[in-house]
Design a protein around this motif. Structure first.
Motif, PDB file in Angstrom:
ATOM      1  N   LEU A 111     -21.925  25.179 -38.437  1.00 38.79           N
ATOM      2  CA  LEU A 111     -21.042  24.714 -37.363  1.00 38.79           C
ATOM      3  C   LEU A 111     -21.613  23.415 -36.810  1.00 38.79           C
ATOM      4  O   LEU A 111     -22.743  23.384 -36.308  1.00 38.79           O
ATOM      5  N   THR A 112     -20.830  22.342 -36.890  1.00 42.55           N
ATOM      6  CA  THR A 112     -21.294  21.023 -36.478  1.00 42.55           C
ATOM      7  C   THR A 112     -20.342  20.437 -35.436  1.00 42.55           C
ATOM      8  O   THR A 112     -19.134  20.307 -35.690  1.00 42.55           O
ATOM      9  N   LEU A 129     -18.179  25.884 -28.529  1.00 39.96           N
ATOM     10  CA  LEU A 129     -18.200  27.341 -28.513  1.00 39.96           C
ATOM     11  C   LEU A 129     -18.436  27.879 -27.111  1.00 39.96           C
ATOM     12  O   LEU A 129     -18.863  29.023 -26.948  1.00 39.96           O
ATOM     13  N   THR A 173     -27.344  31.120 -40.389  1.00 39.85           N
ATOM     14  CA  THR A 173     -26.298  30.334 -39.727  1.00 39.85           C
ATOM     15  C   THR A 173     -26.908  29.089 -39.091  1.00 39.85           C
ATOM     16  O   THR A 173     -28.027  29.117 -38.584  1.00 39.85           O
ATOM     17  N   ARG A 174     -26.151  27.980 -39.094  1.00 40.60           N
ATOM     18  CA  ARG A 174     -26.622  26.716 -38.517  1.00 40.60           C
ATOM     19  C   ARG A 174     -25.671  26.249 -37.418  1.00 40.60           C
ATOM     20  O   ARG A 174     -24.470  26.076 -37.665  1.00 40.60           O
ATOM     21  N   PHE A 175     -26.233  26.058 -36.222  1.00 42.85           N
ATOM     22  CA  PHE A 175     -25.492  25.452 -35.110  1.00 42.85           C
ATOM     23  C   PHE A 175     -26.097  24.069 -34.878  1.00 42.85           C
ATOM     24  O   PHE A 175     -27.255  23.959 -34.468  1.00 42.85           O
ATOM     25  N   GLU A 176     -25.335  23.031 -35.116  1.00 42.56           N
ATOM     26  CA  GLU A 176     -25.858  21.671 -35.005  1.00 42.56           C
ATOM     27  C   GLU A 176     -24.954  20.846 -34.089  1.00 42.56           C
ATOM     28  O   GLU A 176     -23.761  20.664 -34.377  1.00 42.56           O
ATOM     29  N   CYS A 197     -23.705  21.543 -31.199  1.00 42.69           N
ATOM     30  CA  CYS A 197     -22.597  22.325 -30.642  1.00 42.69           C
ATOM     31  C   CYS A 197     -22.694  22.443 -29.116  1.00 42.69           C
ATOM     32  O   CYS A 197     -23.783  22.429 -28.547  1.00 42.69           O
ATOM     33  N   MET A 235     -22.305  24.953 -26.252  1.00 45.55           N
ATOM     34  CA  MET A 235     -22.342  26.409 -26.173  1.00 45.55           C
ATOM     35  C   MET A 235     -22.623  26.871 -24.743  1.00 45.55           C
ATOM     36  O   MET A 235     -23.364  27.812 -24.504  1.00 45.55           O
ATOM     37  N   THR A 262     -22.148  30.614 -23.577  1.00 42.72           N
ATOM     38  CA  THR A 262     -21.928  31.440 -24.764  1.00 42.72           C
ATOM     39  C   THR A 262     -22.827  32.677 -24.722  1.00 42.72           C
ATOM     40  O   THR A 262     -23.990  32.591 -24.326  1.00 42.72           O
ATOM     41  N   LEU A 302     -30.799  26.352 -34.562  1.00 42.01           N
ATOM     42  CA  LEU A 302     -30.179  25.871 -33.328  1.00 42.01           C
ATOM     43  C   LEU A 302     -30.728  24.467 -33.109  1.00 42.01           C
ATOM     44  O   LEU A 302     -31.902  24.294 -32.793  1.00 42.01           O
ATOM     45  N   CYS A 316     -28.104  21.465 -29.454  1.00 41.76           N
ATOM     46  CA  CYS A 316     -26.990  22.181 -28.850  1.00 41.76           C
ATOM     47  C   CYS A 316     -27.154  22.277 -27.332  1.00 41.76           C
ATOM     48  O   CYS A 316     -28.278  22.331 -26.822  1.00 41.76           O
TER      49      CYS A 316
END
Length: 222
Positions: free
Chosen positions: A81-82, A86, A99-102, A104, A106, A109, A123, A126
């Motif tokens: 997720l780029t 969220l 999983t990759r959060f880049e 983002c 949040m 959240t 992470l 973010c």
């Protein structure tokens, strides 16, 4: 190949055909238990959508609005997720292995209760202000460039976590395990007399140690 999507049925058809999805508008739609494995999604909005139990493994999602989305019990293994918004999303029971959060957003959240984290969970850069990461096992992970101001990490296992360039201003760390958590280079916010107990076992820089000593009324002489 790209597909125009305005309904859940069109979204599912696009995924099955291998088409990329661009700028869909599926706010508040019911996507429970939908098989969206391998989804290639850019832009658009699924704000408030119900994705409980959905399969999203191997999905690539970028620049999409997913505010308030319900991802409880969803499979997000190997998802990237780029630049995704969220804020207010819920992940309880979701599987987030690799999983990759880049980059983002949040804010608020709830990641409490997510499952399946591995060493390659990411992470990075973010905004996690006010996020709920309580009671998670994050041991040995690397969290870089994230704003965790006023986030709740109470009860989490943060042993050996490498916090790189993170903001921890007002972060709740009550009962968190901090042994060998590397906080050097982080913004710890206001240092109080409770800080030494909260950060017990963590690695800090000489400057941070000096600020902590000052909060305790101690003078450090060289």
């Amino acid at each position: 190949m790209t597909a125009d999507v305005t309904t859940p049925e069109e979204l599912l058809a696009a995924v099955r055909s291998g088409a990329a999805v661009r700028d869909p508008l599926l706010d508040e739609d019911d996507l429970r238990d939908t098989d969206l494995a391998g989804l290639d999604l850019r832009g658009g909005s699924l704000a408030g959508a119900d994705l409980r139990g959905a399969r999203l493994d191997r999905a690539h999602i970028s620049a999409t609005t997913l505010t308030g989305v319900d991802l409880r019990e969803a499979d997000l293994t190997d998802v990237v997720l780029t630049g995704v918004d969220l804020s207010g999303a819920r992940f309880a029971g979701a599987v987030l292995g690799d999983t990759r959060f880049e980059g983002c957003r949040m804010i608020g959240t709830s990641l409490r209760g997510m499952r399946g984290l591995t060493a390659s969970f990411v992470l990075s850069d973010c905004n996690l202000q006010l996020a709920d990461l309580g009671d998670l096992s994050l041991r040995g992970l690397r969290i870089s460039g994230c704003d965790l101001s006023e986030a709740d990490l109470s009860g989490s296992d943060l042993r050996e976590v490498a916090f790189e360039r993170c903001r921890l201003r007002g972060t709740v760390l009550r009962a968190a395990r901090m042994e060998q958590a590397d906080l050097r280079g982080c913004d710890l916010g206001e240092i109080t007399a409770d800080t030494p107990h909260t950060l017990r076992g963590a690695i800090v820089s000489p400057a941070q140690a000096g600020a902590i000593c000052e909060a305790l009324g101690l003078s450090v002489l060289e």
